[in-house]
Design a protein around this motif. Structure first.
Motif, PDB file in Angstrom:
ATOM      1  N   ALA A 161     -61.411  31.569  30.308  1.00 39.55           N
ATOM      2  CA  ALA A 161     -60.436  32.448  29.799  1.00 39.55           C
ATOM      3  C   ALA A 161     -59.428  33.078  30.797  1.00 39.55           C
ATOM      4  O   ALA A 161     -60.096  33.085  32.210  1.00 39.55           O
ATOM      5  CB  ALA A 161     -61.387  33.834  29.462  1.00 39.55           C
ATOM      6  N   PRO A 162     -58.454  33.610  30.678  1.00 40.47           N
ATOM      7  CA  PRO A 162     -57.652  34.028  31.474  1.00 40.47           C
ATOM      8  C   PRO A 162     -58.142  35.385  32.272  1.00 40.47           C
ATOM      9  O   PRO A 162     -58.489  36.241  31.781  1.00 40.47           O
ATOM     10  CB  PRO A 162     -56.201  34.363  30.853  1.00 40.47           C
ATOM     11  N   GLN A 163     -57.649  35.474  33.624  1.00 37.47           N
ATOM     12  CA  GLN A 163     -57.995  36.709  34.358  1.00 37.47           C
ATOM     13  C   GLN A 163     -56.771  37.757  33.692  1.00 37.47           C
ATOM     14  O   GLN A 163     -55.871  37.833  33.588  1.00 37.47           O
ATOM     15  CB  GLN A 163     -57.401  36.508  35.957  1.00 37.47           C
ATOM     16  N   VAL A 164     -57.474  39.134  33.432  1.00 34.86           N
ATOM     17  CA  VAL A 164     -56.634  39.986  32.990  1.00 34.86           C
ATOM     18  C   VAL A 164     -57.199  41.544  33.760  1.00 34.86           C
ATOM     19  O   VAL A 164     -58.024  41.631  34.317  1.00 34.86           O
ATOM     20  CB  VAL A 164     -57.140  40.241  31.508  1.00 34.86           C
ATOM     21  N   PRO A 165     -55.926  42.244  33.800  1.00 34.39           N
ATOM     22  CA  PRO A 165     -56.235  43.623  34.499  1.00 34.39           C
ATOM     23  C   PRO A 165     -57.329  44.463  34.097  1.00 34.39           C
ATOM     24  O   PRO A 165     -57.563  44.312  32.825  1.00 34.39           O
ATOM     25  CB  PRO A 165     -54.794  44.234  34.356  1.00 34.39           C
ATOM     26  N   SER A 166     -57.549  45.365  34.450  1.00 32.13           N
ATOM     27  CA  SER A 166     -58.656  46.208  34.137  1.00 32.13           C
ATOM     28  C   SER A 166     -58.231  47.062  32.961  1.00 32.13           C
ATOM     29  O   SER A 166     -56.821  47.390  32.939  1.00 32.13           O
ATOM     30  CB  SER A 166     -58.982  47.305  35.363  1.00 32.13           C
ATOM     31  N   GLY A 167     -58.946  47.367  32.165  1.00 28.40           N
ATOM     32  CA  GLY A 167     -58.649  47.966  30.941  1.00 28.40           C
ATOM     33  C   GLY A 167     -58.279  46.919  29.903  1.00 28.40           C
ATOM     34  O   GLY A 167     -58.002  47.292  28.396  1.00 28.40           O
ATOM     35  N   TYR A 168     -58.232  45.773  30.136  1.00 25.23           N
ATOM     36  CA  TYR A 168     -57.797  44.715  28.982  1.00 25.23           C
ATOM     37  C   TYR A 168     -58.923  43.553  29.033  1.00 25.23           C
ATOM     38  O   TYR A 168     -59.910  43.637  29.949  1.00 25.23           O
ATOM     39  CB  TYR A 168     -56.427  43.831  29.355  1.00 25.23           C
ATOM     40  N   LYS A 169     -59.090  42.851  27.984  1.00 23.41           N
ATOM     41  CA  LYS A 169     -60.144  41.676  27.750  1.00 23.41           C
ATOM     42  C   LYS A 169     -59.317  40.587  27.277  1.00 23.41           C
ATOM     43  O   LYS A 169     -58.436  40.585  26.217  1.00 23.41           O
ATOM     44  CB  LYS A 169     -61.351  42.215  27.210  1.00 23.41           C
ATOM     45  N   ALA A 170     -60.041  39.135  27.332  1.00 26.90           N
ATOM     46  CA  ALA A 170     -59.515  38.166  26.717  1.00 26.90           C
ATOM     47  C   ALA A 170     -60.755  37.529  25.832  1.00 26.90           C
ATOM     48  O   ALA A 170     -61.780  37.620  26.384  1.00 26.90           O
ATOM     49  CB  ALA A 170     -58.967  37.139  27.884  1.00 26.90           C
ATOM     50  N   VAL A 171     -60.306  37.279  24.773  1.00 27.45           N
ATOM     51  CA  VAL A 171     -61.309  36.768  23.679  1.00 27.45           C
ATOM     52  C   VAL A 171     -60.657  35.633  23.173  1.00 27.45           C
ATOM     53  O   VAL A 171     -59.450  35.576  22.614  1.00 27.45           O
ATOM     54  CB  VAL A 171     -61.649  37.816  22.505  1.00 27.45           C
TER      55      VAL A 171
END
Length: 92
Positions: free
Chosen positions: A28-38
Motif C-alpha cells: 500500500a502507498p505511504q500516506v500522511p498521518s490522518g489518512y489511510k490506504a485501503v
C-alpha cells in the motif's frame, strides 16, 4: 499485477471519504498521518464515502441526496504520475 488503493480521510462528520485513488504494484502507498490506504475494487470513485448508498461499490458509495456534480469521475493516478507531478511542482 497492480492493486487499486483508495486514499481515505475522515471528514468533520466522521465519514470515511475517498480522496484519491492510486493503481500500484506491491505494498500500500505511504500516506500522511490522518489518512489511510485501503484496497478497493474498480468502480469506487473519488468522493464516495464508506457505507454510502448511492451507486455503491465494494462498501463505498455517494451519500444519499448528493447532487450529480459532487460525484466525481474516477481519477486514478499511478506511482509514475505522482512522481511526475512532484517533479513538475519542484521545477516551478
Amino acid at each position: 499485477m497492480s492493486t487499486r488503493y483508495a486514499i481515505i480521510l475522515t471528514d468533520a462528520d466522521g465519514n470515511e471519504v475517498v480522496s484519491d485513488i492510486k493503481q500500484m504494484e506491491g505494498a500500500a502507498p505511504q500516506v500522511p498521518s490522518g489518512y489511510k490506504a485501503v484496497k478497493v475494487p474498480d468502480g469506487v470513485q473519488i468522493g464516495m464515502i464508506k457505507g454510502g448508498p448511492v451507486n455503491a461499490v465494494g462498501g463505498y458509495g455517494f451519500p444519499e441526496g448528493s447532487p450529480a456534480p459532487v460525484r466525481s469521475p474516477t481519477g486514478v493516478t499511478t506511482a509514475e504520475d505522482s512522481k511526475a507531478a512532484k517533479s513538475k511542482a519542484a521545477a516551478e
